[in-house]
Design an enzyme around this catalytic site. Structure first.
Site, PDB file in Angstrom:
ATOM      1  N   ASP A  96      -6.611  11.066   3.125  1.00  0.00           N
ATOM      2  CA  ASP A  96      -7.877  11.326   2.413  1.00  0.00           C
ATOM      3  C   ASP A  96      -7.755  12.467   1.405  1.00  0.00           C
ATOM      4  O   ASP A  96      -8.738  13.138   1.091  1.00  0.00           O
ATOM      5  CB  ASP A  96      -9.019  11.659   3.401  1.00  0.00           C
ATOM      6  CG  ASP A  96      -9.177  10.618   4.488  1.00  0.00           C
ATOM      7  OD1 ASP A  96      -9.163   9.419   4.154  1.00  0.00           O
ATOM      8  OD2 ASP A  96      -9.300  10.996   5.666  1.00  0.00           O
TER       9      ASP A  96
ATOM     10  N   GLY B  25      -6.855  12.202  -1.827  1.00  0.00           N
ATOM     11  CA  GLY B  25      -7.162  11.819  -3.200  1.00  0.00           C
ATOM     12  C   GLY B  25      -5.975  11.205  -3.923  1.00  0.00           C
ATOM     13  O   GLY B  25      -5.868  11.292  -5.150  1.00  0.00           O
TER      14      GLY B  25
ATOM     15  N   LYS C 279      -6.853   8.594  -6.723  1.00  0.00           N
ATOM     16  CA  LYS C 279      -7.275   9.194  -7.997  1.00  0.00           C
ATOM     17  C   LYS C 279      -6.068   9.620  -8.820  1.00  0.00           C
ATOM     18  O   LYS C 279      -6.005   9.371 -10.035  1.00  0.00           O
ATOM     19  CB  LYS C 279      -8.174  10.407  -7.733  1.00  0.00           C
ATOM     20  CG  LYS C 279      -8.489  11.232  -8.985  1.00  0.00           C
ATOM     21  CD  LYS C 279      -9.162  12.542  -8.635  1.00  0.00           C
ATOM     22  CE  LYS C 279      -9.206  13.480  -9.830  1.00  0.00           C
ATOM     23  NZ  LYS C 279     -10.157  13.081 -10.871  1.00  0.00           N
TER      24      LYS C 279
ATOM     25  N   ALA D 235      -5.832   2.056   5.006  1.00  0.00           N
ATOM     26  CA  ALA D 235      -5.960   2.986   3.878  1.00  0.00           C
ATOM     27  C   ALA D 235      -7.320   2.826   3.214  1.00  0.00           C
ATOM     28  O   ALA D 235      -7.927   1.758   3.249  1.00  0.00           O
ATOM     29  CB  ALA D 235      -4.854   2.727   2.857  1.00  0.00           C
ATOM     30  N   GLY D 236      -7.772   3.895   2.593  1.00  0.00           N
ATOM     31  CA  GLY D 236      -9.005   3.845   1.819  1.00  0.00           C
ATOM     32  C   GLY D 236      -8.877   4.757   0.620  1.00  0.00           C
ATOM     33  O   GLY D 236      -9.199   5.945   0.697  1.00  0.00           O
ATOM     34  N   HIS D 237      -8.358   4.234  -0.481  1.00  0.00           N
ATOM     35  CA  HIS D 237      -8.138   5.045  -1.679  1.00  0.00           C
ATOM     36  C   HIS D 237      -9.332   4.882  -2.621  1.00  0.00           C
ATOM     37  O   HIS D 237      -9.524   3.824  -3.217  1.00  0.00           O
ATOM     38  CB  HIS D 237      -6.839   4.634  -2.366  1.00  0.00           C
ATOM     39  CG  HIS D 237      -5.621   5.030  -1.586  1.00  0.00           C
ATOM     40  ND1 HIS D 237      -4.339   4.916  -2.077  1.00  0.00           N
ATOM     41  CD2 HIS D 237      -5.492   5.565  -0.344  1.00  0.00           C
ATOM     42  CE1 HIS D 237      -3.482   5.353  -1.168  1.00  0.00           C
ATOM     43  NE2 HIS D 237      -4.163   5.741  -0.111  1.00  0.00           N
ATOM     44  N   THR D 238     -10.135   5.942  -2.719  1.00  0.00           N
ATOM     45  CA  THR D 238     -11.312   5.914  -3.587  1.00  0.00           C
ATOM     46  C   THR D 238     -10.885   6.227  -5.014  1.00  0.00           C
ATOM     47  O   THR D 238     -10.302   7.277  -5.282  1.00  0.00           O
ATOM     48  CB  THR D 238     -12.362   6.925  -3.111  1.00  0.00           C
ATOM     49  OG1 THR D 238     -12.743   6.604  -1.768  1.00  0.00           O
ATOM     50  CG2 THR D 238     -13.595   6.883  -4.005  1.00  0.00           C
TER      51      THR D 238
ATOM     52  N   LYS E 268       6.896  -5.756  14.098  1.00  0.00           N
ATOM     53  CA  LYS E 268       7.974  -5.629  13.115  1.00  0.00           C
ATOM     54  C   LYS E 268       9.206  -4.995  13.751  1.00  0.00           C
ATOM     55  O   LYS E 268      10.333  -5.488  13.583  1.00  0.00           O
ATOM     56  CB  LYS E 268       7.489  -4.792  11.929  1.00  0.00           C
ATOM     57  CG  LYS E 268       8.560  -4.495  10.885  1.00  0.00           C
ATOM     58  CD  LYS E 268       7.998  -3.669   9.736  1.00  0.00           C
ATOM     59  CE  LYS E 268       9.078  -3.353   8.705  1.00  0.00           C
ATOM     60  NZ  LYS E 268       8.529  -2.628   7.532  1.00  0.00           N
TER      61      LYS E 268
ATOM     62  N   GLY F 120     -15.958   4.578   7.607  1.00  0.00           N
ATOM     63  CA  GLY F 120     -17.253   5.232   7.472  1.00  0.00           C
ATOM     64  C   GLY F 120     -17.453   6.381   8.438  1.00  0.00           C
ATOM     65  O   GLY F 120     -18.522   7.003   8.472  1.00  0.00           O
ATOM     66  N   ARG F 121     -16.420   6.691   9.234  1.00  0.00           N
ATOM     67  CA  ARG F 121     -16.546   7.777  10.207  1.00  0.00           C
ATOM     68  C   ARG F 121     -16.609   9.134   9.512  1.00  0.00           C
ATOM     69  O   ARG F 121     -15.982   9.350   8.475  1.00  0.00           O
ATOM     70  CB  ARG F 121     -15.360   7.769  11.178  1.00  0.00           C
ATOM     71  CG  ARG F 121     -15.347   6.609  12.141  1.00  0.00           C
ATOM     72  CD  ARG F 121     -14.156   6.700  13.085  1.00  0.00           C
ATOM     73  NE  ARG F 121     -12.897   6.567  12.374  1.00  0.00           N
ATOM     74  CZ  ARG F 121     -11.699   6.651  12.955  1.00  0.00           C
ATOM     75  NH1 ARG F 121     -11.616   6.897  14.248  1.00  0.00           N
ATOM     76  NH2 ARG F 121     -10.595   6.502  12.249  1.00  0.00           N
TER      77      ARG F 121
ATOM     78  N   THR G   6     -11.095  17.896 -10.674  1.00  0.00           N
ATOM     79  CA  THR G   6     -12.372  18.575 -10.914  1.00  0.00           C
ATOM     80  C   THR G   6     -13.545  17.599 -10.892  1.00  0.00           C
ATOM     81  O   THR G   6     -14.575  17.837 -11.508  1.00  0.00           O
ATOM     82  CB  THR G   6     -12.329  19.311 -12.264  1.00  0.00           C
ATOM     83  OG1 THR G   6     -12.046  18.355 -13.310  1.00  0.00           O
ATOM     84  CG2 THR G   6     -11.262  20.392 -12.263  1.00  0.00           C
TER      85      THR G   6
END
Length: 442
Positions: free
Chosen positions: A13, A15, A18, A41-44, A151, A317-318, A430
């Site tokens: 998390d 970034g 980005k 994964a959760g890449h915003t 695997k 969403g945690r 920023t």
């Protein structure tokens, strides 16, 4: 030719999405490869384009779970690499969302060596987490661990297997029987080989044209030149070998793993950007040395101008656990990765947030100063942080695109982190959007 690995130097998390999006656009990257992890994964990413003739997707918030973050760069090939595990249905949903916003997905490809996340993997993870009772690990329940388990046990299905009907006829009865045995031991339901075959046939029809042997693609890109970016998932503090085991992900998350998981020779990587948040966050269980609680944690958790910037997991969403910047963990992660540069994100959310900020410059354990993260997770529970106090800044850093635009106190904060981590802080986030990034060139 430049090969850049973008890796997390925290607990995930940070970034990374980005940074990859911004670098891919700035450098007109030819190839971006996701090299580890899967739908956990959760890449915003908030892709942004200057000018009046903006594409429909400019400024839209996207949460990418499997698709590489270079997808918004025209002409960039985005490869879901060999070291990943793939949930085809989730992957198809991501593509559909991107296409609804006018994003071209024609260059999104899948390595035929990547492994498949199957329904019984999610069932097994759910049942295992229930069975752990007081030893829960706080997984995303996406089936990632059991897929990597298959695997490593050499019984998994790879994406390329979807294109070989004869092999599926031969292999699926064994796989269904094996997983029926495993699930049955945990109170689960048996697995149907017939239903598995129907699922594989559907996936072959839906994504078969995207499945490629990635080795020729990678070698051709290296030979012909052009920028190539390796995109990591999670961070070193939750890495399978170097993280807070067993509260870790199931794949390698370092730059070295980036070479193995992408097929890029390790000697070809000439830049390693470690991504760190300006404060610490994590999701899941395990020790977290600089953790804050109550109102102090909420100040960081809800900082930022929009809901998408608040500290809640992009996949589950945690609520994320929040704390002060941990320079000990960051320095160790940067050293493990061989970082050449640091990207420090979310500097802007600290604008005027508090009178002072804390940075853990060391640990104390059994009355002695410690400058590294103990290998024993049990011992790490008893570590206390040694803090330095730095002034916060009242003037806004939000949207700054140059180092000179940053408040003096924000510059000093970044410089102190640079000293403690022992790697130059080159990029400073920023704001959530692509163009909200300053670069330190001195």
């Amino acid at each position: 030719m430049a090969v850049t690995a973008v890796v997390g130097c925290g607990w995930g998390d940070e970034g990374k999405g980005k940074i990859v999006d911004a670098l891919a656009a700035e450098r007109h990257a030819r190839l971006v490869i996701r090299f580890n992890g899967g739908p956990n994964a959760g890449h915003t990413v908030v892709p942004e384009v200057d000018g009046s003739d903006k594409p429909a997707w400019s400024g839209v918030v996207f949460r990418l779970h499997q698709v590489p973050s270079g997808v918004f760069t025209p002409g960039c090939v985005c490869l879901v690499g060999t070291g990943t595990v793939v949930d085809p249905d989730g992957f198809l949903r991501e593509l559909a969302e991107l296409e609804q916003h006018g994003v071209s997905t024609e260059n999104v490809l899948l390595s035929d060596r990547a492994h498949l996340v199957l329904p019984m993997h999610r069932d097994r993870e759910r049942l295992l987490e229930q069975a752990r009772e007081q030893l829960k690990q706080g997984t995303t329940l996406q089936g990632i661990g059991p897929t990597y388990e298959d695997k490593m046990a050499r019984i998994g299905l790879r994406l390329g297997d979807l294109l070989d009907g004869e092999y599926l006829d031969e292999y699926l009865p064994f796989l269904a029987e094996e997983h029926s045995r495993r699930l049955g031991a945990l109170g689960g339901e048996p697995v149907s080989a017939g239903e598995l075959r129907e699922l594989c046939d559907r996936w072959a029809q839906q994504i078969g044209h995207r499945i490629v042997d990635s080795h020729p693609l990678v070698q051709r890109t290296l030979r012909e030149g052009g920028d190539l970016i390796l995109e990591g998932q999670l961070g070193a503090c939750r890495e399978i070998d170097w993280g807070i085991y067993p509260y870790v992900t199931s794949s390698g998350a370092t730059a070295a793993a980036g070479a193995a998981g992408s097929g890029v020779p390790v000697t070809a990587i000439n830049e390693v950007i470690g991504v760190l948040k300006a404060f610490s966050t994590t999701v899941g269980e395990g020790p977290f040395v600089t953790e804050l609680f109550g109102a102090e944690a909420d100040r960081l958790r809800y900082a930022g101008e929009s809901e998408s910037e608040h500290e809640f997991g992009a996949t589950t969403g945690r609520s994320r656990r929040c704390g002060w910047f941990d320079a000990v963990a960051a320095r160790q992660a940067a050293a493990l990765n061989g970082c050449t540069d640091i990207a420090l994100t979310k500097l802007d959310v600290l604008d005027g947030l508090l009178p002072e900020l804390q940075v853990a410059s060391g640990y104390e354990m059994n009355g002695e100063r410690v400058e590294y993260v103990p290998s024993s997770t049990r011992r790490l529970k008893y570590v206390t942080p040694v803090y330095e106090t730095l002034p916060c800044w009242k003037q806004p850093s939000r949207g700054a695109r140059t180092w000179e635009r940053l408040p003096a106190e924000a510059q000093a904060y970044a410089k102190r982190i640079e000293q403690l981590v022992e790697v130059p802080v080159t990029y400073l986030g920023t704001g959530p959007a692509r163009l909200a990034m300053a670069k330190q060139t001195t």
